[in-house]
Enzyme design. Structure first.
Site, PDB file in Angstrom:
ATOM      1  N   HIS A  70       0.819  -1.224   0.000  1.00  0.00           N
ATOM      2  CA  HIS A  70       0.000   0.000   0.000  1.00  0.00           C
ATOM      3  C   HIS A  70       0.842   1.258   0.000  1.00  0.00           C
ATOM      4  O   HIS A  70       0.292   2.353  -0.094  1.00  0.00           O
ATOM      5  CB  HIS A  70      -0.962  -0.008   1.189  1.00  0.00           C
ATOM      6  CG  HIS A  70      -0.265  -0.012   2.510  1.00  0.00           C
ATOM      7  ND1 HIS A  70       0.306  -1.156   3.028  1.00  0.00           N
ATOM      8  CD2 HIS A  70      -0.010   0.976   3.390  1.00  0.00           C
ATOM      9  CE1 HIS A  70       0.870  -0.858   4.190  1.00  0.00           C
ATOM     10  NE2 HIS A  70       0.710   0.436   4.428  1.00  0.00           N
ATOM     11  N   CYS A 103     -18.934  12.801   1.844  1.00  0.00           N
ATOM     12  CA  CYS A 103     -19.557  12.332   3.087  1.00  0.00           C
ATOM     13  C   CYS A 103     -19.318  13.336   4.223  1.00  0.00           C
ATOM     14  O   CYS A 103     -18.551  14.290   4.077  1.00  0.00           O
ATOM     15  CB  CYS A 103     -19.015  10.962   3.455  1.00  0.00           C
ATOM     16  SG  CYS A 103     -17.303  10.987   4.032  1.00  0.00           S
ATOM     17  N   CYS A 106     -15.625  13.681   5.078  1.00  0.00           N
ATOM     18  CA  CYS A 106     -14.845  14.454   4.109  1.00  0.00           C
ATOM     19  C   CYS A 106     -15.175  15.940   4.199  1.00  0.00           C
ATOM     20  O   CYS A 106     -14.330  16.784   3.939  1.00  0.00           O
ATOM     21  CB  CYS A 106     -15.066  13.916   2.698  1.00  0.00           C
ATOM     22  SG  CYS A 106     -14.260  12.316   2.444  1.00  0.00           S
ATOM     23  N   CYS A 114     -13.201   8.953   5.910  1.00  0.00           N
ATOM     24  CA  CYS A 114     -14.238   8.905   4.867  1.00  0.00           C
ATOM     25  C   CYS A 114     -15.174   7.702   5.047  1.00  0.00           C
ATOM     26  O   CYS A 114     -14.729   6.582   5.220  1.00  0.00           O
ATOM     27  CB  CYS A 114     -13.551   8.841   3.503  1.00  0.00           C
ATOM     28  SG  CYS A 114     -14.675   8.589   2.127  1.00  0.00           S
ATOM     29  N   ARG A 118     -12.921   4.621   3.883  1.00  0.00           N
ATOM     30  CA  ARG A 118     -11.981   4.484   5.006  1.00  0.00           C
ATOM     31  C   ARG A 118     -11.341   3.091   4.981  1.00  0.00           C
ATOM     32  O   ARG A 118     -11.873   2.166   4.379  1.00  0.00           O
ATOM     33  CB  ARG A 118     -12.668   4.728   6.347  1.00  0.00           C
ATOM     34  CG  ARG A 118     -13.619   3.623   6.759  1.00  0.00           C
ATOM     35  CD  ARG A 118     -14.050   3.814   8.186  1.00  0.00           C
ATOM     36  NE  ARG A 118     -14.737   5.092   8.374  1.00  0.00           N
ATOM     37  CZ  ARG A 118     -15.257   5.463   9.537  1.00  0.00           C
ATOM     38  NH1 ARG A 118     -15.174   4.699  10.593  1.00  0.00           N
ATOM     39  NH2 ARG A 118     -15.892   6.623   9.639  1.00  0.00           N
ATOM     40  N   CYS A 178       2.254   6.223   2.729  1.00  0.00           N
ATOM     41  CA  CYS A 178       1.744   5.711   4.016  1.00  0.00           C
ATOM     42  C   CYS A 178       2.605   6.172   5.172  1.00  0.00           C
ATOM     43  O   CYS A 178       2.326   7.173   5.805  1.00  0.00           O
ATOM     44  CB  CYS A 178       1.590   4.197   4.030  1.00  0.00           C
ATOM     45  SG  CYS A 178       1.035   3.621   5.656  1.00  0.00           S
TER      46      CYS A 178
HETATM   47  P1  NAD Z   1       8.611  -0.962  12.182  1.00  0.00           P
HETATM   48  O1  NAD Z   1       8.532  -2.414  12.409  1.00  0.00           O
HETATM   49  O2  NAD Z   1       9.595  -0.432  11.195  1.00  0.00           O
HETATM   50  O3  NAD Z   1       8.877  -0.200  13.585  1.00  0.00           O
HETATM   51  C1  NAD Z   1       8.241  -0.551  14.790  1.00  0.00           C
HETATM   52  C2  NAD Z   1       9.232  -0.336  15.946  1.00  0.00           C
HETATM   53  O4  NAD Z   1       8.540  -0.521  17.189  1.00  0.00           O
HETATM   54  C3  NAD Z   1      10.407  -1.312  15.950  1.00  0.00           C
HETATM   55  O5  NAD Z   1      11.629  -0.598  15.989  1.00  0.00           O
HETATM   56  C4  NAD Z   1      10.171  -2.154  17.209  1.00  0.00           C
HETATM   57  O6  NAD Z   1      11.393  -2.583  17.812  1.00  0.00           O
HETATM   58  C5  NAD Z   1       9.415  -1.181  18.094  1.00  0.00           C
HETATM   59  N1  NAD Z   1       8.606  -1.811  19.160  1.00  0.00           N
HETATM   60  C6  NAD Z   1       7.806  -2.907  19.074  1.00  0.00           C
HETATM   61  N2  NAD Z   1       7.223  -3.150  20.254  1.00  0.00           N
HETATM   62  C7  NAD Z   1       7.644  -2.186  21.125  1.00  0.00           C
HETATM   63  C8  NAD Z   1       7.385  -1.891  22.495  1.00  0.00           C
HETATM   64  N3  NAD Z   1       6.565  -2.652  23.230  1.00  0.00           N
HETATM   65  N4  NAD Z   1       8.001  -0.809  23.058  1.00  0.00           N
HETATM   66  C9  NAD Z   1       8.829  -0.034  22.313  1.00  0.00           C
HETATM   67  N5  NAD Z   1       9.125  -0.270  21.014  1.00  0.00           N
HETATM   68  C10 NAD Z   1       8.530  -1.342  20.421  1.00  0.00           C
HETATM   69  O7  NAD Z   1       7.115  -0.495  11.783  1.00  0.00           O
HETATM   70  P2  NAD Z   1       6.579   0.817  11.021  1.00  0.00           P
HETATM   71  O8  NAD Z   1       6.432   0.509   9.577  1.00  0.00           O
HETATM   72  O9  NAD Z   1       7.352   2.006  11.468  1.00  0.00           O
HETATM   73  O10 NAD Z   1       5.090   0.884  11.599  1.00  0.00           O
HETATM   74  C11 NAD Z   1       4.861   1.186  12.976  1.00  0.00           C
HETATM   75  C12 NAD Z   1       3.407   0.924  13.351  1.00  0.00           C
HETATM   76  O11 NAD Z   1       2.551   1.864  12.704  1.00  0.00           O
HETATM   77  C13 NAD Z   1       2.888  -0.453  12.934  1.00  0.00           C
HETATM   78  O12 NAD Z   1       2.021  -0.919  13.967  1.00  0.00           O
HETATM   79  C14 NAD Z   1       2.081  -0.157  11.689  1.00  0.00           C
HETATM   80  O13 NAD Z   1       1.111  -1.146  11.426  1.00  0.00           O
HETATM   81  C15 NAD Z   1       1.482   1.159  12.085  1.00  0.00           C
HETATM   82  N6  NAD Z   1       0.966   2.025  11.009  1.00  0.00           N
HETATM   83  C16 NAD Z   1      -0.180   2.713  11.273  1.00  0.00           C
HETATM   84  C17 NAD Z   1      -0.706   3.594  10.341  1.00  0.00           C
HETATM   85  C18 NAD Z   1      -1.911   4.418  10.655  1.00  0.00           C
HETATM   86  O14 NAD Z   1      -2.414   5.083   9.749  1.00  0.00           O
HETATM   87  N7  NAD Z   1      -2.400   4.444  11.889  1.00  0.00           N
HETATM   88  C19 NAD Z   1      -0.052   3.730   9.103  1.00  0.00           C
HETATM   89  C20 NAD Z   1       1.154   3.031   8.885  1.00  0.00           C
HETATM   90  C21 NAD Z   1       1.648   2.183   9.848  1.00  0.00           C
HETATM   91 ZN    ZN Z   2     -15.843  10.675   2.221  1.00  0.00          ZN
END
Ligand code: NAD
Ligand code: ZN
Length: 379
Positions: A70, A103, A106, A114, A118, A178
């Site tokens: 993504h 919506c 938005c 959205c 979403r 992302c």
């Molecule tokens: P990543 O794996 O590169 O980094 C995650 C980090 O968190 C790692 O360095 C890991 O060691 C650390 N970690 C794990 N558990 C921990 C804990 N208990 N305490 C402290 N550190 C800890 O991942 P990323 O690509 O940077 O993504 C981070 C998070 O964000 C993921 O959960 C991902 O799914 C989420 N995400 C959310 C959105 C959103 O829109 N909300 C968008 C993108 C990613």
């Molecule tokens: Zn919308």
């Protein structure tokens, strides 16, 4: 109009046949875009932890066989009926959450959730006809969060595509589709630290370091990085993270460690781990009276957030956000401009690059906790 308009395109895609098994590069058929859909050629994609969660399917429900991916950048190949704002040749970033522009969400200045578009991690089909546009010998291969960028061509709803400056280098700005926008926006748009304030960032992957970058841009004076993997700390210094805490080094909860370091708690915290304990710590480590914690990580499907209500009554605020509260079509082009104007550096997030044929290496790196973003080159 290109010669492929209206035709099925046969191309390579990395198919996740089952949970946790290496992706297999297959020849797939990609059907033409239907009403309000766009078919695009992906040039660069990268791996975000959310892909890994749904590939492992340990903590999440997932659908197989599926084309994941993504975080990407591409060029419009053809458009379906009703698409007026995009044309073949436009440079676009696909986003896992969309913007229908009609919506209540938005139309709200506060929301990017959205109603129509979403994030939906369980749907593997297009909205228009509940069918997949991908197949192998007539058998459907399912979509992932409406983007499925681990394919040379993909079909995306027009509302999930941001049209960007055609001069922006796609091998760099793909990570804005992302992770980097998510972390940056979580700080700038949601946590909103003031100049001189203290910010704790939990999880120093690309999303967390983008959150740190947001704190630096907002003028935070202390940025405290928290990670279980101490090898992250060296890299994090490049992002203005000035102090480090590895919860494993202490025999008390990390929220207490941070409270002691900061005379009662940080002004803001941003959680970017997906771990429920880190989420609770991130909330409990903010200062009473004014502290704000923002959750970004995607939790385990059975996770429950537990804290004593007094922590809230004492005037702490808990928030959460998808995609850093940015509206993908309206706001993402301006984040690309932040890079073009050199306000935002993307190069330092890009630690690896592999050709499409070696996409599984990107998964290995993330599983080992090595590097930040690995760019996957499609050509
Ligand atoms: P990543 O794996 O590169 O980094 C995650 C980090 O968190 C790692 O360095 C890991 O060691 C650390 N970690 C794990 N558990 C921990 C804990 N208990 N305490 C402290 N550190 C800890 O991942 P990323 O690509 O940077 O993504 C981070 C998070 O964000 C993921 O959960 C991902 O799914 C989420 N995400 C959310 C959105 C959103 O829109 N909300 C968008 C993108 C990613
Ligand atoms: Zn919308």
């Amino acid at each position: 109009m290109s010669s492929t308009t209206g035709q099925v395109i046969r191309c390579k895609a990395a198919v996740a046949w089952e949970a946790g098994r290496p992706l297999v590069i297959e020849e797939v058929e990609v059907a033409p875009p239907q009403k309000m859909e766009v078919r695009l050629k992906i040039l660069f994609t990268s791996l975000c932890h959310t892909d890994l969660y749904f590939w492992e399917a340990k903590a999440q429900n997932s659908v197989f066989p599926r084309i994941l991916g993504h975080e990407a950048a591409g060029i419009v190949e053809s458009v379906g009926e009703g698409v007026t704002e995009l044309a073949p040749g436009d440079h676009v970033l696909p986003v896992f959450t969309g913007e229908c522009k009609q919506c209540a969400h938005c139309k709200s200045e506060e929301s990017n959730m959205c109603t129509l578009l979403r994030i939906n991690t369980e749907r593997g089909v297009m909205l228009n006809d509940e069918q997949s546009r991908f197949s192998i010998n007539g058998k459907p291969i399912y979509h992932f969060v409406g983007t499925s960028t681990f394919s040379e061509y993909t079909v995306v709803h027009v509302g999930c595509l941001a049209k960007i400056n055609p001069l922006a280098p796609l091998d760099k700005v793909c990570i804005l589709s992302c992770g980097i926008s998510t972390g940056l926006g979580a700080t700038l748009n949601v946590a909103k630290p003031t100049k001189g304030s203290s910010v704790a960032v939990f999880g120093l992957g690309a999303v967390g370091l983008a959150a740190a970058e947001g704190a630096r841009l907002a003028g935070a004076s202390r940025i405290i990085g928290v990670d279980l993997n101490s090898s992250r700390f060296e890299e994090a210094k490049k992002f203005g993270v000035s102090e480090f805490v590895n919860p494993k080094d202490y025999n008390k909860p990390v929220q207490e460690v941070i409270a002691e370091m900061t005379d009662g708690g940080v002004d803001r915290s941003v959680e970017c781990t997906g771990n429920i304990n880190a989420m609770i710590s991130a909330f409990e480590c903010v200062h009473d009276g004014w502290g704000v914690a923002v959750l970004v990580g995607v939790p385990h499907k059975d996770a429950v957030f537990k804290t004593h209500p007094m922590n809230v009554l004492n005037e702490r605020t808990l928030k959460g956000t998808f995609f850093g509260n940015y509206k993908p079509r309206s706001d993402l082009p301006s984040v690309v401009e932040m890079y073009m104007n050199k306000e935002l550096q993307l190069e330092k997030f890009i630690t690896h690059e592999v050709p499409f044929a070696e996409i599984n290496k990107a998964f290995d790196l993330m599983l080992k906790g090595e590097g930040l973003r690995c760019i996957i080159r499609m050509d």
